[in-house]
Design an enzyme around this catalytic site. Structure first.
Site, PDB file in Angstrom:
ATOM      1  CB  VAL A  80     -28.557  22.109 -12.750  1.00 52.24           C
ATOM      2  CG1 VAL A  80     -29.102  21.374 -13.880  1.00 52.24           C
ATOM      3  CG2 VAL A  80     -28.275  21.073 -11.783  1.00 52.24           C
ATOM      4  CE  LYS A 133     -30.438  33.270  -9.687  1.00 52.25           C
ATOM      5  NZ  LYS A 133     -31.268  31.749  -9.714  1.00 52.25           N
ATOM      6  CG  PHE A 154     -16.921  10.463  -3.837  1.00 53.59           C
ATOM      7  CD1 PHE A 154     -16.329  11.099  -4.854  1.00 53.59           C
ATOM      8  CD2 PHE A 154     -18.066  11.241  -3.314  1.00 53.59           C
ATOM      9  CE1 PHE A 154     -16.751  12.404  -5.584  1.00 53.59           C
ATOM     10  CE2 PHE A 154     -18.438  12.333  -3.701  1.00 53.59           C
ATOM     11  CZ  PHE A 154     -18.100  13.009  -4.934  1.00 53.59           C
ATOM     12  CG  LEU A 155     -12.471   5.682  -1.128  1.00 53.86           C
ATOM     13  CD1 LEU A 155     -11.121   4.662  -1.400  1.00 53.86           C
ATOM     14  CD2 LEU A 155     -13.311   4.373  -0.767  1.00 53.86           C
ATOM     15  N   GLY A 206     -15.460  12.402   6.876  1.00 53.40           N
ATOM     16  CA  GLY A 206     -15.195  13.511   7.472  1.00 53.40           C
ATOM     17  C   GLY A 206     -16.561  13.881   8.463  1.00 53.40           C
ATOM     18  NE  ARG A 213     -28.811  24.888  -2.470  1.00 50.81           N
ATOM     19  CZ  ARG A 213     -29.021  24.544  -3.834  1.00 50.81           C
ATOM     20  NH1 ARG A 213     -30.108  24.079  -4.282  1.00 50.81           N
ATOM     21  NH2 ARG A 213     -28.029  24.653  -4.678  1.00 50.81           N
ATOM     22  CB  CYS A 215     -27.011  16.690  -4.810  1.00 49.99           C
ATOM     23  SG  CYS A 215     -27.151  18.320  -6.031  1.00 49.99           S
ATOM     24  CE  LYS A 274     -28.568  13.654 -10.205  1.00 52.98           C
ATOM     25  NZ  LYS A 274     -27.471  14.696 -10.455  1.00 52.98           N
TER      26      LYS A 274
HETATM   27  C1  UGA Z   1     -22.990  15.781  -6.345  1.00 54.83           C
HETATM   28  C2  UGA Z   1     -22.390  14.538  -7.279  1.00 54.83           C
HETATM   29  O1  UGA Z   1     -21.078  14.455  -6.925  1.00 54.83           O
HETATM   30  C3  UGA Z   1     -22.685  15.062  -8.819  1.00 54.83           C
HETATM   31  O2  UGA Z   1     -22.106  14.185  -9.551  1.00 54.83           O
HETATM   32  C4  UGA Z   1     -24.089  15.331  -9.075  1.00 54.83           C
HETATM   33  O3  UGA Z   1     -24.177  15.705 -10.416  1.00 54.83           O
HETATM   34  C5  UGA Z   1     -24.573  16.462  -7.842  1.00 54.83           C
HETATM   35  O4  UGA Z   1     -24.417  15.965  -6.697  1.00 54.83           O
HETATM   36  C6  UGA Z   1     -26.083  16.749  -8.356  1.00 54.83           C
HETATM   37  O5  UGA Z   1     -26.923  15.847  -8.040  1.00 54.83           O
HETATM   38  O6  UGA Z   1     -26.448  17.904  -8.856  1.00 54.83           O
HETATM   39  P1  UGA Z   1     -22.233  18.103  -4.996  1.00 54.83           P
HETATM   40  O7  UGA Z   1     -23.395  17.754  -4.360  1.00 54.83           O
HETATM   41  O8  UGA Z   1     -22.139  19.324  -5.997  1.00 54.83           O
HETATM   42  O9  UGA Z   1     -22.340  16.852  -6.423  1.00 54.83           O
HETATM   43  O10 UGA Z   1     -20.806  17.799  -4.540  1.00 54.83           O
HETATM   44  P2  UGA Z   1     -19.864  16.546  -4.124  1.00 54.83           P
HETATM   45  O11 UGA Z   1     -18.509  16.832  -4.595  1.00 54.83           O
HETATM   46  O12 UGA Z   1     -20.439  15.157  -4.586  1.00 54.83           O
HETATM   47  O13 UGA Z   1     -19.852  16.341  -2.595  1.00 54.83           O
HETATM   48  C7  UGA Z   1     -21.157  16.071  -1.824  1.00 54.83           C
HETATM   49  C8  UGA Z   1     -20.655  16.131  -0.489  1.00 54.83           C
HETATM   50  O14 UGA Z   1     -20.042  14.833  -0.181  1.00 54.83           O
HETATM   51  C9  UGA Z   1     -19.939  17.263   0.159  1.00 54.83           C
HETATM   52  O15 UGA Z   1     -20.365  17.778   1.461  1.00 54.83           O
HETATM   53  C10 UGA Z   1     -18.620  16.587   0.261  1.00 54.83           C
HETATM   54  O16 UGA Z   1     -17.673  17.407   1.178  1.00 54.83           O
HETATM   55  C11 UGA Z   1     -18.863  15.337   0.633  1.00 54.83           C
HETATM   56  N1  UGA Z   1     -17.860  14.339   0.465  1.00 54.83           N
HETATM   57  C12 UGA Z   1     -17.432  14.097  -0.896  1.00 54.83           C
HETATM   58  C13 UGA Z   1     -17.339  13.653   1.426  1.00 54.83           C
HETATM   59  O17 UGA Z   1     -17.605  13.682   2.779  1.00 54.83           O
HETATM   60  N2  UGA Z   1     -16.199  12.726   1.117  1.00 54.83           N
HETATM   61  C14 UGA Z   1     -15.844  12.492  -0.010  1.00 54.83           C
HETATM   62  O18 UGA Z   1     -14.934  11.705  -0.143  1.00 54.83           O
HETATM   63  C15 UGA Z   1     -16.389  13.073  -1.096  1.00 54.83           C
END
Ligand code: UGA
Length: 436
Positions: A11, A35, A249-250, A253, A327, A260, A204
């Site tokens: 971030v 770093k 996000f459908l 898996g 993580r 997050c 958020k």
């Molecule tokens: C998530 C949110 O998408 C961001 O908008 C937010 O800012 C961020 O958290 C945060 O709070 O900092 P992130 O954790 O980087 O982002 O990744 P995502 O792409 O959201 O994926 C999260 C998890 O969900 C992954 O393990 C991914 O594989 C899984 N996922 C995602 C699924 O299992 N199915 C989906 O359809 C989408």
């Protein structure tokens, strides 16, 4: 504007770099000397598409610098962003230790009026606490205000998500704080949603937990699809045409991971519980996710597959494609389970491998073993079984014949539903996906 950013994780560093890219003069602050040295030499401490190039460009232009000297960075900043971590405590609540620590450093350093901007994901009401602490510490010496500015970037697409954000949420309690925030984000040309601080903090959690719920709902349905003989991918496609549901996000898996969703679902549930309210929907999402992360392992057990002494290819270790972050990755839960069963694992991840090796060193691990290789095909060579945990493009592009030609007995557990079940089965592969 002169801006300081505390924390150089996903971030903080991305925010700082993008603020510099949009013309602000930014100093990124971190306690870790190594770093800082790394960043000064043009290297990003995290893997994030396009970040390193942007850091180098803005550093060369004199708009982006790095330091451990927080006093120098904070003393005359117009705005100070807090982008440090808020990890999960054992009871599920958020640990605010780092945020409050930075607030104290800011209070002892500032020498002119400034706005402190909380970007870290914090429980509702934290911004009020930060402001209270700051005001008490500066004791009228300067005027300090606090604004909430939650982050919506996703790892892997962080730079793109920040520069072209769907919205910028600003939570303020005064006209002055709102106008400073508007001035900071004006060069981004993105929609600004201006609300009060508690609403901004809630937006958020509400957004992340809604997405986590969406994923857990699809995973729950996927498990039901298996029982009724439906294909969850087809179901998702059919749902996606409804704009009220949306396309994204459908994907079912092996559950959601990352820094997050797991943390923010538990934090909101814990915050609600502290107020005597049971947040049932979010609790259900958490419960489904815990089971889903080990769903493939459970399926192997249910199928009576003997794992002891088997050579198992592990494709993907990161919590999702596009990141080196481990993580809450499903791999961290599944690898120990497979090792406990006495399996011999051959793992490969194009980016997260080095981080994984630090947790699970190469060699014998209890009754099993783990060995690392440098390509998917190498991992598959002579394997009895294959588990896919991350949807890296290199894995998506594998064909049924790649599995047939390399594996000893082609049994594929596809945790991301990236292969076509019919094609795999027609090629003679024992294919186990999620929800179909
Ligand atoms: C998530 C949110 O998408 C961001 O908008 C937010 O800012 C961020 O958290 C945060 O709070 O900092 P992130 O954790 O980087 O982002 O990744 P995502 O792409 O959201 O994926 C999260 C998890 O969900 C992954 O393990 C991914 O594989 C899984 N996922 C995602 C699924 O299992 N199915 C989906 O359809 C989408």
């Amino acid at each position: 504007m002169k801006i300081a950013v505390a924390g150089t994780g996903y971030v903080g560093l991305v925010t700082g770099t993008c603020l510099a890219e949009r013309g602000h003069c930014v100093t990124c602050v971190d306690v870790d000397e190594n770093k800082i040295k790394m960043m000064e030499s043009g290297k990003s401490p995290i893997y994030e598409d396009g970040l390193e190039e942007l850091m180098q460009k803005n550093h060369a232009a004199g708009r982006l610098s790095y330091t451990t000297d927080y006093q120098a960075a904070y003393c005359d900043a117009d705005a100070i962003f807090i982008g440090v971590g808020t990890p999960e405590l054992p009871d599920g609540s958020a640990d605010l230790h780092f945020v409050m620590g930075v607030a104290r450093q800011i209070a002892e350093s500032v020498q002119k009026d400034c706005l402190v901007v909380v970007k870290s994901t914090v429980p509702i009401g934290t911004n009020d606490e930060v402001e209270k602490l700051l005001k008490e510490c500066v004791n009228g010496r300067v005027n300090i205000e606090v604004a909430s500015n939650p982050e919506f970037l996703a790892q892997g697409t962080a730079v793109r998500d920040t520069l072209n954000a769907s919205r910028c949420v600003i939570g303020t309690e005064s006209k002055n704080a709102e106008s400073v925030m508007r001035a900071i984000y004006e060069p981004f040309g993105i929609p600004i949603v201006s609300v009060n601080r508690r609403s901004a903090e809630m937006i958020k959690y509400a957004s992340n937990d809604f997405l986590a719920l969406k994923i857990s709902y699809m995973n729950d349905l996927a498990n039901l699809c298996e029982l009724v003989g439906a294909d969850v991918k087809a179901v998702a496609q059919g749902m996606s045409y409804d704009e009220r549901i949306g396309r994204r996000f459908l994907n079912p898996g092996i559950g959601y991971g990352g820094s997050c969703f797991p943390k923010d679902t538990k934090a909101l549930r814990s915050l609600a519980a502290d107020l005597g309210y049971e947040l049932k929907t979010v609790s259900a999402a958490i419960e489904v996710n815990q089971m889903q992360q080990i769903r493939l392992f459970t399926k192997a057990e249910e199928m009576g597959i003997e794992l002891e002494g088997k050579k198992i290819a592990i494709l993907g270790l990161a919590f999702k494609a596009g990141t080196d972050d481990l993580r809450e990755a499903a791999s961290l839960k599944n690898v120990p389970l497979l090792l406990e069963k006495g399996a011999n694992l051959v793992a490969y991840d194009p980016v997260a491998q080095d981080n994984f090796i630090r947790r699970f060193p190469e060699g014998q691990q209890g009754s099993g073993s783990i060995h690392y290789v440098h390509s998917a095909k190498e991992a598959l060579q002579d394997a009895d079984l294959c588990f896919v945990y991350t949807e890296w493009p290199e894995f998506v592009s594998l064909t049924p014949s790649d599995f047939i030609k390399t594996m000893k007995s082609p049994v594929v557990f596809d945790g991301r539903d990236i292969y076509q079940p019919e094609e795999m089965k027609n090629a003679g592969i024992t294919y186990i996906g999620i929800g179909r």
